[in-house]
Motif scaffolding. Sequence first.
Motif, PDB file in Angstrom:
ATOM      1  N   LEU A 110       0.907  -1.051   0.176  1.00 26.21           N
ATOM      2  CA  LEU A 110       0.059  -0.056   0.008  1.00 26.21           C
ATOM      3  C   LEU A 110       0.722   1.303   0.048  1.00 26.21           C
ATOM      4  CD1 LEU A 110      -2.498  -1.116   2.597  1.00 26.21           C
ATOM      5  CD2 LEU A 110      -3.216  -0.654   0.289  1.00 26.21           C
ATOM      6  N   LEU A 111       0.354   2.236  -0.693  1.00 23.61           N
ATOM      7  CA  LEU A 111       1.172   3.554  -0.991  1.00 23.61           C
ATOM      8  C   LEU A 111       0.287   4.404  -0.726  1.00 23.61           C
ATOM      9  CD1 LEU A 111       3.160   2.598  -4.420  1.00 23.61           C
ATOM     10  CD2 LEU A 111       3.938   2.167  -2.059  1.00 23.61           C
ATOM     11  N   GLU A 112       0.669   5.834  -0.881  1.00 20.94           N
ATOM     12  CA  GLU A 112      -0.266   6.944  -0.614  1.00 20.94           C
ATOM     13  C   GLU A 112      -0.180   7.658  -1.979  1.00 20.94           C
ATOM     14  OE1 GLU A 112      -0.026   8.240   4.077  1.00 20.94           O
ATOM     15  OE2 GLU A 112       1.517   8.738   2.756  1.00 20.94           O
ATOM     16  N   LYS A 113      -1.723   8.194  -2.153  1.00 19.57           N
ATOM     17  CA  LYS A 113      -1.720   9.258  -2.942  1.00 19.57           C
ATOM     18  C   LYS A 113      -2.348  10.172  -2.360  1.00 19.57           C
ATOM     19  CE  LYS A 113      -6.215   7.578  -4.880  1.00 19.57           C
ATOM     20  NZ  LYS A 113      -6.983   6.897  -6.203  1.00 19.57           N
ATOM     21  N   THR A 114      -2.551  11.861  -3.121  1.00 20.68           N
ATOM     22  CA  THR A 114      -2.869  12.733  -2.550  1.00 20.68           C
ATOM     23  C   THR A 114      -4.391  12.730  -3.190  1.00 20.68           C
ATOM     24  OG1 THR A 114      -0.834  13.833  -2.252  1.00 20.68           O
ATOM     25  CG2 THR A 114      -2.833  15.211  -2.167  1.00 20.68           C
ATOM     26  N   LYS A 115      -5.339  13.461  -2.192  1.00 14.48           N
ATOM     27  CA  LYS A 115      -6.817  13.802  -2.556  1.00 14.48           C
ATOM     28  C   LYS A 115      -7.292  14.770  -2.039  1.00 14.48           C
ATOM     29  CE  LYS A 115     -11.370  11.738  -2.021  1.00 14.48           C
ATOM     30  NZ  LYS A 115     -12.339  10.500  -1.312  1.00 14.48           N
ATOM     31  N   MET A 116      -8.085  15.916  -2.802  1.00 10.13           N
ATOM     32  CA  MET A 116      -8.592  16.995  -2.157  1.00 10.13           C
ATOM     33  C   MET A 116      -9.838  16.527  -1.604  1.00 10.13           C
ATOM     34  SD  MET A 116      -9.758  20.290  -4.373  1.00 10.13           S
ATOM     35  CE  MET A 116     -10.506  21.646  -4.008  1.00 10.13           C
ATOM     36  N   VAL A 117     -10.175  16.948  -0.305  1.00  8.77           N
ATOM     37  CA  VAL A 117     -11.367  16.763   0.320  1.00  8.77           C
ATOM     38  C   VAL A 117     -12.264  18.093   0.524  1.00  8.77           C
ATOM     39  CG1 VAL A 117     -10.393  14.500   1.564  1.00  8.77           C
ATOM     40  CG2 VAL A 117     -10.200  17.109   2.680  1.00  8.77           C
ATOM     41  N   GLY A 118     -11.568  19.284   0.097  1.00  9.01           N
ATOM     42  CA  GLY A 118     -12.535  20.448   0.397  1.00  9.01           C
ATOM     43  C   GLY A 118     -11.465  21.787   0.018  1.00  9.01           C
ATOM     44  N   GLN A 119     -11.753  22.849   0.672  1.00  4.04           N
ATOM     45  CA  GLN A 119     -11.246  23.898   0.767  1.00  4.04           C
ATOM     46  C   GLN A 119     -11.294  24.859   1.770  1.00  4.04           C
ATOM     47  OE1 GLN A 119     -11.910  25.754  -2.961  1.00  4.04           O
ATOM     48  NE2 GLN A 119     -14.122  26.293  -2.452  1.00  4.04           N
ATOM     49  N   VAL A 120     -10.460  26.098   2.076  1.00  2.00           N
ATOM     50  CA  VAL A 120     -10.576  26.719   2.939  1.00  2.00           C
ATOM     51  C   VAL A 120     -10.694  28.181   2.398  1.00  2.00           C
ATOM     52  CG1 VAL A 120      -9.540  28.026   5.143  1.00  2.00           C
ATOM     53  CG2 VAL A 120      -9.656  25.546   4.789  1.00  2.00           C
ATOM     54  N   GLU A 121     -11.407  29.029   2.690  1.00  2.00           N
ATOM     55  CA  GLU A 121     -11.435  30.436   1.894  1.00  2.00           C
ATOM     56  C   GLU A 121     -11.452  31.539   3.013  1.00  2.00           C
ATOM     57  OE1 GLU A 121     -15.374  30.597   0.243  1.00  2.00           O
ATOM     58  OE2 GLU A 121     -14.724  29.277  -1.490  1.00  2.00           O
ATOM     59  N   TYR A 122     -10.471  32.491   2.806  1.00  2.00           N
ATOM     60  CA  TYR A 122     -10.318  33.598   3.509  1.00  2.00           C
ATOM     61  C   TYR A 122     -10.661  34.817   3.011  1.00  2.00           C
ATOM     62  CZ  TYR A 122      -6.822  29.866   4.629  1.00  2.00           C
ATOM     63  OH  TYR A 122      -6.022  28.746   4.655  1.00  2.00           O
ATOM     64  N   GLY A 123     -11.449  35.697   3.672  1.00  2.00           N
ATOM     65  CA  GLY A 123     -11.878  36.919   3.192  1.00  2.00           C
ATOM     66  C   GLY A 123     -11.929  38.122   4.629  1.00  2.00           C
ATOM     67  N   THR A 124     -12.361  39.003   4.233  1.00  2.00           N
ATOM     68  CA  THR A 124     -12.529  40.277   5.172  1.00  2.00           C
ATOM     69  C   THR A 124     -13.911  40.926   5.018  1.00  2.00           C
ATOM     70  OG1 THR A 124     -11.435  41.839   3.860  1.00  2.00           O
ATOM     71  CG2 THR A 124     -10.146  40.918   5.323  1.00  2.00           C
ATOM     72  N   SER A 125     -14.643  41.348   6.098  1.00  2.00           N
ATOM     73  CA  SER A 125     -15.936  42.006   5.915  1.00  2.00           C
ATOM     74  C   SER A 125     -15.766  42.847   6.988  1.00  2.00           C
ATOM     75  CB  SER A 125     -17.000  41.223   6.365  1.00  2.00           C
ATOM     76  OG  SER A 125     -18.154  41.781   6.529  1.00  2.00           O
ATOM     77  N   GLU A 126     -15.484  44.372   6.512  1.00  2.00           N
ATOM     78  CA  GLU A 126     -15.068  45.547   7.104  1.00  2.00           C
ATOM     79  C   GLU A 126     -13.656  44.937   8.126  1.00  2.00           C
ATOM     80  OE1 GLU A 126     -18.307  47.059   9.616  1.00  2.00           O
ATOM     81  OE2 GLU A 126     -19.580  47.451   8.019  1.00  2.00           O
ATOM     82  N   ALA A 127     -13.897  45.149   9.346  1.00  2.00           N
ATOM     83  CA  ALA A 127     -12.441  44.503  10.104  1.00  2.00           C
ATOM     84  C   ALA A 127     -12.592  43.060  10.677  1.00  2.00           C
ATOM     85  CB  ALA A 127     -12.458  45.637  11.095  1.00  2.00           C
ATOM     86  N   VAL A 128     -13.386  42.228  10.003  1.00  2.00           N
ATOM     87  CA  VAL A 128     -13.707  41.031  10.389  1.00  2.00           C
ATOM     88  C   VAL A 128     -12.872  40.173   9.621  1.00  2.00           C
ATOM     89  CG1 VAL A 128     -15.388  39.154  11.012  1.00  2.00           C
ATOM     90  CG2 VAL A 128     -15.799  41.152  11.783  1.00  2.00           C
ATOM     91  N   THR A 129     -12.020  39.164   9.930  1.00  2.00           N
ATOM     92  CA  THR A 129     -11.317  38.357   9.169  1.00  2.00           C
ATOM     93  C   THR A 129     -12.437  37.002   9.098  1.00  2.00           C
ATOM     94  OG1 THR A 129      -9.309  38.813   9.765  1.00  2.00           O
ATOM     95  CG2 THR A 129      -9.481  36.573   8.749  1.00  2.00           C
ATOM     96  N   VAL A 130     -12.782  36.774   7.803  1.00  2.00           N
ATOM     97  CA  VAL A 130     -13.889  35.472   7.855  1.00  2.00           C
ATOM     98  C   VAL A 130     -13.242  34.358   6.879  1.00  2.00           C
ATOM     99  CG1 VAL A 130     -16.154  34.977   6.682  1.00  2.00           C
ATOM    100  CG2 VAL A 130     -15.707  37.237   7.635  1.00  2.00           C
ATOM    101  N   ILE A 131     -13.155  33.214   7.750  1.00  2.00           N
ATOM    102  CA  ILE A 131     -12.489  32.107   7.435  1.00  2.00           C
ATOM    103  C   ILE A 131     -13.544  30.922   7.254  1.00  2.00           C
ATOM    104  CG2 ILE A 131     -10.435  30.406   7.447  1.00  2.00           C
ATOM    105  CD1 ILE A 131      -9.338  32.598   9.600  1.00  2.00           C
ATOM    106  N   THR A 132     -13.815  30.387   6.301  1.00  2.00           N
ATOM    107  CA  THR A 132     -14.870  29.383   5.962  1.00  2.00           C
ATOM    108  C   THR A 132     -14.143  28.113   5.397  1.00  2.00           C
ATOM    109  OG1 THR A 132     -16.345  31.538   5.204  1.00  2.00           O
ATOM    110  CG2 THR A 132     -16.922  28.990   4.295  1.00  2.00           C
ATOM    111  N   GLY A 133     -14.680  27.060   5.800  1.00  2.00           N
ATOM    112  CA  GLY A 133     -14.359  25.757   5.260  1.00  2.00           C
ATOM    113  C   GLY A 133     -15.283  24.984   4.855  1.00  2.00           C
ATOM    114  N   ARG A 134     -15.020  24.536   3.394  1.00  2.00           N
ATOM    115  CA  ARG A 134     -15.961  23.596   2.389  1.00  2.00           C
ATOM    116  C   ARG A 134     -15.717  22.421   2.344  1.00  2.00           C
ATOM    117  NH1 ARG A 134     -19.438  27.737   0.177  1.00  2.00           N
ATOM    118  NH2 ARG A 134     -18.566  29.574   0.265  1.00  2.00           N
ATOM    119  N   LEU A 135     -16.408  21.293   2.729  1.00  2.00           N
ATOM    120  CA  LEU A 135     -16.070  19.917   2.600  1.00  2.00           C
ATOM    121  C   LEU A 135     -16.704  19.506   1.337  1.00  2.00           C
ATOM    122  CD1 LEU A 135     -14.953  17.139   3.928  1.00  2.00           C
ATOM    123  CD2 LEU A 135     -17.550  16.969   4.584  1.00  2.00           C
ATOM    124  N   ASN A 136     -16.074  18.794   0.557  1.00  2.00           N
ATOM    125  CA  ASN A 136     -16.413  18.346  -0.802  1.00  2.00           C
ATOM    126  C   ASN A 136     -17.766  17.308  -0.496  1.00  2.00           C
ATOM    127  OD1 ASN A 136     -14.486  19.912  -2.385  1.00  2.00           O
ATOM    128  ND2 ASN A 136     -13.396  17.974  -2.710  1.00  2.00           N
TER     129      ASN A 136
END
Length: 285
Positions: A110-136
Amino acid sequence: MKIAVLSGKGGTGKTLVSVNLAAAVKNAIYIDCDVEEPNGYLFFKPHKIVSERVMVQIPVVDENKCSGCRTCIDFCKFNALAYINNKLVVFDEICHSCGGCILFCPESALLEKTKMVGQVEYGTSEAVTVITGRLNIGEASGIPIIKKLLHYANNENKITFIDSPPGSACTVMESIKDVDYCILVAEPTLFGVHNLNMVYDLVKLFHKPHGVVLNKCVDEENPAEQFCREKNIKILGEIPFDHELGMMNSNALIAVRTSETYKNLFTSLLQTVIEEVQNETIVNP
């Protein structure tokens, strides 16, 4: 200061509380750990969004080396491997990427391969840092994404609000394990008490200081309030069952930025939470 907001089910008001408390602080971090169905970004409408893929390692079979010993199958508690028609099969969708099957394979098949399971998004809203996770869609676990999200919760200069997944499963445990305080959001019904009790048991298990916000309150008997009195749980504040607030929510408006009444309500709630965290730090430094 890291504060997690929990609820026993969806729709209780967890995101309402998280978003408005973060907006009340202004210079805060908001992290949406409800990676299966994030919605905090709908309120914040962040700008300058940057996305980052979240990758995991999953096993892949070298058929020339596999002897069919089934050691890997016996090890895997998630039934992500099976031996079918003299062939080892890996079910990527339910693999939890623990790597144990690779370590235990006596043939190094058994070997390993890489798989994408989702993503993280970074943004700002006024002075608030907004970080969102999205699962595939179809992925078994959001924990790799939540771990990535919480990496950004270690900013000593900002208050971080963690919008936890609903319920009390592994993803919730991951989201609260390093927080300083937990806010439990409850509805004024018997079903609301059932769900409150579920997350109450969880924060006690993790020995986390906590308090309750009673949402959708009306001028009637409140079973959730009675539960808090019986268990000697701190009631941090109450949010009324209000048509104006419901309209703001349905239009994805942040109440703190829209209504002076709710700006005052959530600012007062914020001060209560900060005092609770500071008092807990004094008692348990």
